[in-house]
Design a protein around this motif. Sequence first.
Motif, PDB file in Angstrom:
ATOM      1  N   ARG A   1     -35.391  -4.690  -9.543  1.00 56.18           N
ATOM      2  CA  ARG A   1     -36.756  -4.291  -9.205  1.00 56.18           C
ATOM      3  C   ARG A   1     -36.960  -4.272  -7.689  1.00 56.18           C
ATOM      4  O   ARG A   1     -37.559  -3.338  -7.132  1.00 56.18           O
TER       5      ARG A   1
ATOM      6  N   HIS B   1     -26.900  -0.757 -12.678  1.00 56.64           N
ATOM      7  CA  HIS B   1     -26.802  -2.068 -13.314  1.00 56.64           C
ATOM      8  C   HIS B   1     -25.347  -2.343 -13.682  1.00 56.64           C
ATOM      9  O   HIS B   1     -24.698  -1.536 -14.345  1.00 56.64           O
TER      10      HIS B   1
ATOM     11  N   SER C   1     -32.427  -8.290 -13.488  1.00 56.50           N
ATOM     12  CA  SER C   1     -33.589  -7.400 -13.494  1.00 56.50           C
ATOM     13  C   SER C   1     -34.462  -7.574 -12.263  1.00 56.50           C
ATOM     14  O   SER C   1     -35.026  -6.601 -11.749  1.00 56.50           O
TER      15      SER C   1
ATOM     16  N   ASP D   1     -31.257 -16.400 -13.500  1.00 54.29           N
ATOM     17  CA  ASP D   1     -31.901 -16.373 -14.804  1.00 54.29           C
ATOM     18  C   ASP D   1     -32.134 -17.789 -15.322  1.00 54.29           C
ATOM     19  O   ASP D   1     -31.198 -18.588 -15.440  1.00 54.29           O
TER      20      ASP D   1
END
Length: 549
Positions: free
Chosen positions: A345, A356, A341, A509
């Motif tokens: 962005r 994605h 994500s 992440d």
Amino acid sequence: MPDTLDAPVVRTWCRLALAAVGQAREEIDALNVYPVPDGDTGTNLYLTLESAAAALDPLFEPSDGVFPGLGEAMQAMARGALLGARGNSGVILAQLLRGMTEVLADGGGAGDSEALRRALRRAADAGYEAVARPVEGTLLTVAAAAAHAAQECSGGLVEVADAAYEASRRALAATPGQLDVLARAGVVDAGGRGLVAVLGALADAVADQQPLGPLALESGLRRREITSQVVHGCADGTDHAGPGGSPAFEVIYLLDAPDEALPALRARLAEVGDSLVVVGGDGLWNVHVHVDDAGAAVEAGIAAGRPYRIRITHFGDAARRTAAEPREHSGRAVISVVHGSGIARLCTEAGATVLHADPDRPPSSAELAGAVRRAEASEVVLLLNDPELRAVAGAAADQLRGEGIRVAVIPTRSPVQGLAALAVHEAGRRFDEDVVSMTSAAGATRYAELAVAEGESWTMAGVCQAGDVLGLIDGDVAVIGSDLGGTGEVVLDRMLAAGGELLTLVLGDGVPQQLADRLIAQVRRLRPEVDTVVYDGGQESAPLLIGLE
């Protein structure tokens, strides 16, 4: 090493075949002078195999933990190829797979060397049966040579697969002596070249030559490259489409029809066209023919049953548009394929449209093409950010150019290269100038990443164990460490030794900011003049991405 051909081997074969044809796609396209010199055989074979892989992969994700048998896997692969077959060679390849399936689906769970011999023989026979007027010096000749060598080989499964592959190479090299159009152009047969890649992938799969990633995949396939000396393109610039000149249209459609309707269909299509191939069975057929009257070819299908997914290509159109009118497009778009994500962005803020991607399943050519169409732009720049997507993007771009969309693929190998390209993107510039600037910025960015090994495997830096931290620089495993911080420091030290001005760190992440702080401190000690920026990328594929411009 497996001594039987089972479902996992079939899956490996399908994946390797897709990668091999993708790697050779542009070469095969350049060889394409027969039956029509339209330069798309490699792309068509790739799209056919991509459809086969898409049909096969879901069988290996069952909720109850039960995986498919050999017959089920082969049936899925063959049906997927049939449904997605493109062009003359793609349709014939689908029939070869169906022929193999007829033998292997009756094997009771696994195939031995004798089953593979019979499967390759049946595949070659099925290919000849599907073509209305078989011509030697083509994919069919290569298939027959492979089948004959397999039958003559008395060894085990690996030896039979190797014999078929080696015979296919020799047969391919001999094709210019069998077909005048190839001899005049100074090339081997394009469809046969594609089949050699598929058979090489089969030999690798049964020999358990399973890749450990994109680098290992390229290295493993390199052993099976063709070394034929060919000239790409027609030597005299003439149209060598065969006797009587080149028909105006290629017509392909799927057909729901009973078996008894096929003789009349074949007879009618043979009257109105050539390069006729009808493959399939059990009420589902893929019909391919070259004609001057596209309507007559479709009407023949209507008389036999229900044609659908009808594709009509006009050979005379340099843009290779389909019969359907393309939508009007305007403006320019940049599409960036991303994981995470945070990276999404950043790309959106820089003016890109984001696609994605699932880290466990790369996008197909159809998904890439769909993203471009949704952008409704006449000029599109594709940022792949993954070296494994080059073949997929090439196939998608070829389709889109036929619809009047200018597509430039910038083969960025990492998201940090994609970010560097976006940083210099200017929509107000001429398209070519913008593409050159973005390509230069991406190429000037060295990239690295940290990854965690999932199991024991061989790498360029030695043998790693599950849980080891791998430091990859420009795609090569350069460091094997025990923790993210220490491995990251070694990677940075090696990268900074070659110079640089701007360092980009993209955290994965769940990776704490402390890792970035530790690496920034090292940069300040070693190269205080280097500017450093840190982003939270949110990607699951790698704990840390590094870019150095």
